[in-house]
Design a protein around this motif. Structure first.
Motif, short mmCIF file in Angstrom:
data_model
loop_
_atom_site.label_atom_id
_atom_site.label_comp_id
_atom_site.label_asym_id
_atom_site.label_seq_id
_atom_site.Cartn_x
_atom_site.Cartn_y
_atom_site.Cartn_z
N THR A 114 -29.49 9.25 13.86
CA THR A 114 -28.14 8.86 14.32
C THR A 114 -27.26 10.09 14.52
OG1 THR A 114 -27.18 8.63 12.10
CG2 THR A 114 -28.33 6.71 12.99
N LEU A 115 -27.89 11.26 14.47
CA LEU A 115 -27.14 12.52 14.61
C LEU A 115 -26.76 12.74 16.08
CD1 LEU A 115 -26.07 15.14 13.29
CD2 LEU A 115 -28.33 16.14 13.66
N GLU A 116 -25.57 12.30 16.45
CA GLU A 116 -25.09 12.47 17.83
C GLU A 116 -24.83 13.96 18.08
OE1 GLU A 116 -24.80 10.31 20.23
OE2 GLU A 116 -25.10 8.42 19.15
N PRO A 117 -25.03 14.44 19.32
CA PRO A 117 -24.83 15.86 19.62
C PRO A 117 -23.46 16.39 19.16
CG PRO A 117 -25.79 14.73 21.50
CD PRO A 117 -25.52 13.68 20.48
N ASP B 167 -22.10 16.33 4.59
CA ASP B 167 -22.78 16.13 5.89
C ASP B 167 -23.53 14.80 5.88
OD1 ASP B 167 -21.93 18.68 6.58
OD2 ASP B 167 -23.86 19.63 6.11
N PHE B 168 -24.26 14.54 4.80
CA PHE B 168 -25.04 13.29 4.74
C PHE B 168 -24.11 12.08 4.66
CE2 PHE B 168 -28.18 16.48 3.66
CZ PHE B 168 -29.25 16.07 4.43
N TYR B 169 -22.99 12.26 3.96
CA TYR B 169 -22.00 11.19 3.91
C TYR B 169 -21.43 10.92 5.31
CZ TYR B 169 -17.83 8.51 2.91
OH TYR B 169 -16.90 7.52 2.91
N ASP B 170 -20.99 11.97 5.99
CA ASP B 170 -20.36 11.81 7.31
C ASP B 170 -21.32 11.23 8.34
OD1 ASP B 170 -18.06 12.88 6.24
OD2 ASP B 170 -18.33 14.88 7.12
N LEU B 171 -22.58 11.67 8.27
CA LEU B 171 -23.60 11.15 9.19
C LEU B 171 -23.76 9.64 9.00
CD1 LEU B 171 -26.05 11.89 11.15
CD2 LEU B 171 -27.46 11.90 9.07
N ALA C 108 -29.27 8.04 18.47
CA ALA C 108 -28.63 9.21 19.08
C ALA C 108 -29.58 9.90 20.06
CB ALA C 108 -28.20 10.20 18.00
N TYR C 109 -30.87 9.63 19.92
CA TYR C 109 -31.86 10.28 20.79
C TYR C 109 -32.36 9.37 21.91
CZ TYR C 109 -32.01 13.96 17.25
OH TYR C 109 -31.67 14.98 16.41
N PHE C 110 -32.22 8.04 21.72
CA PHE C 110 -32.84 7.11 22.66
C PHE C 110 -31.83 6.33 23.51
CE2 PHE C 110 -36.33 6.95 19.21
CZ PHE C 110 -36.91 8.12 19.69
N GLY C 111 -30.55 6.68 23.34
CA GLY C 111 -29.55 6.13 24.25
C GLY C 111 -29.04 4.74 23.90
#
Ligand SMILES: Nc1ncnc2[nH]cnc12
Ligand SMILES: [Zn+2]
Length: 339
Positions: A25-28, A78-82, A283-286
């Motif tokens: 789910t890590l968006e650019p 970072d893990f929380y925000d993600l 986030a990778y597959f649209g």
């Protein structure tokens, strides 16, 4: 009453997500934000360059980029925000319940402590339940391209957090890494009280699905597309109503299918397999949940009745207790009747 379009119907229907990698789910935009605050260099200049790079011919090409992306995740925050960013997204999509994967070895192998990863994810999930009303279960997934010893070490690291983790899973490069490689780790995981699931039959053969069932004692199969190549296997999956967590846009982007119009979900539904629709690595597959439902509904011309059944399957296949399941299934059926 005005009847809703299929897209509006999908957007509003209550549903559960059962196949989602939090690292996926890590968006650019978030990748650049984490890279900046952690002083890490990203291989791309900007967001559009990242998006251009997201073109895959198979699972491995995706995994190489996905593991590189995860390098920006360093702190508990970072893990929380993600995780929080994902929760906000699915809240808007009427997702009421989630059962999501995290891959500890992706992080511990680069020196990030197990506790940093799980504390950040767990805190966000708790806040999500409290503030957004999204219930959850967490699945710890072993990376199958790594060896058994590494999986055992990860299992050991998870034990102090057993109350936060419902199940263990198996993901990463499927070909040449059969479920049998992890039979002993899964047996020990079951002894420790974990439920088990495994990715099988995404790229790998139907025999890997048999192994997942018979050796890893899985409760669900993640993907399972290739089960249709084995009639005896289909019979077993139907008889025991073993859920398959299908990911349409992932299958398209990783060339597991060449066209959504040929997606096996149509014949799976016809054969009475317990199939669910999920996003895998949005986030990778649209696309998140609704984009996956809409894409498959358009490609296969699914009816509102079929979409309702898919949403009900997501509840049936979940690890919610029976009372909660009944309540949610009634909520979904009422939505259908009023649509
Ligand atoms: N679709 C997928 N298959 C196997 N491993 C994965 N890890 C993240 N997404 C995956
Ligand atoms: Zn997956």
């Amino acid at each position: 009453m005005e009847t809703s379009s299929i897209e509006q119907f999908i957007e509003g229907i209550p549903k559960a997500e059962l196949h989602l990698h939090i690292e996926g789910t890590l968006e650019p935009e978030l990748m650049f934000a984490f890279a900046k605050r952690n002083n890490i260099k990203v291989n791309y200049e900007n967001v559009s360059e990242v998006k251009k790079a997201y073109q895959f011919n198979n699972l491995q090409e995706f995994l190489d980029i996905y593991y590189a992306g995860a390098n920006v995740l360093i702190t508990e925050q970072d893990f929380y925000d993600l995780t929080w960013a994902y929760l906000i997204k699915v809240k808007k999509q009427n997702v009421l319940h989630i059962e999501i994967f995290f891959d500890p070895q992706t992080h511990t192998d680069r020196g990030i402590p197990f506790e940093t990863v799980i504390n950040g994810i767990h805190k966000a999930l708790e806040h999500g339940e409290e503030k957004l009303g999204i219930s959850y279960r967490l699945i710890m997934s072993f990376l199958r391209h790594l060896d058994e010893a590494s999986a055992f070490k990860t299992l050991e690291q998870s034990l102090p957090y057993k109350d936060w983790i419902t199940a263990v899973g198996l993901d990463s490069s499927e070909l040449n890494n059969p479920p049998s490689k992890f039979q002993r780790v899964f047996n020990k995981s079951i002894e420790e009280g974990y439920i088990t699931v495994a990715h099988a039959g995404e790229e790998g053969p139907a025999s890997y699905i048999w192994e997942a069932l018979d050796l890893l004692k899985v409760d669900r199969i993640d993907h399972g597309n290739r089960c249709l190549e084995d009639e005896k296997l289909v019979k077993r999956l139907v008889k025991n109503q073993v859920p398959l967590t299908i990911c349409p846009l992932s299958n398209l982007e990783l060339k597991v299918v060449t066209n959504l119009k040929d997606h096996p979900i149509a014949s799976m539904l016809a054969k009475n397999l317990l199939v669910t629709v999920n996003s895998d690595d949005p986030a990778y597959f649209g696309g998140y949940m609704n984009e996956n439902y809409i894409a498959i509904a358009r490609a296969l011309d699914l009816s509102k009745r079929q979409i309702t059944d898919l949403a009900k399957n997501s509840i049936k296949a979940s690890w919610l207790d029976d009372t909660q399941k009944e309540k949610l299934k009634i909520q979904i059926e009422t939505y259908f009747k009023n649509s």
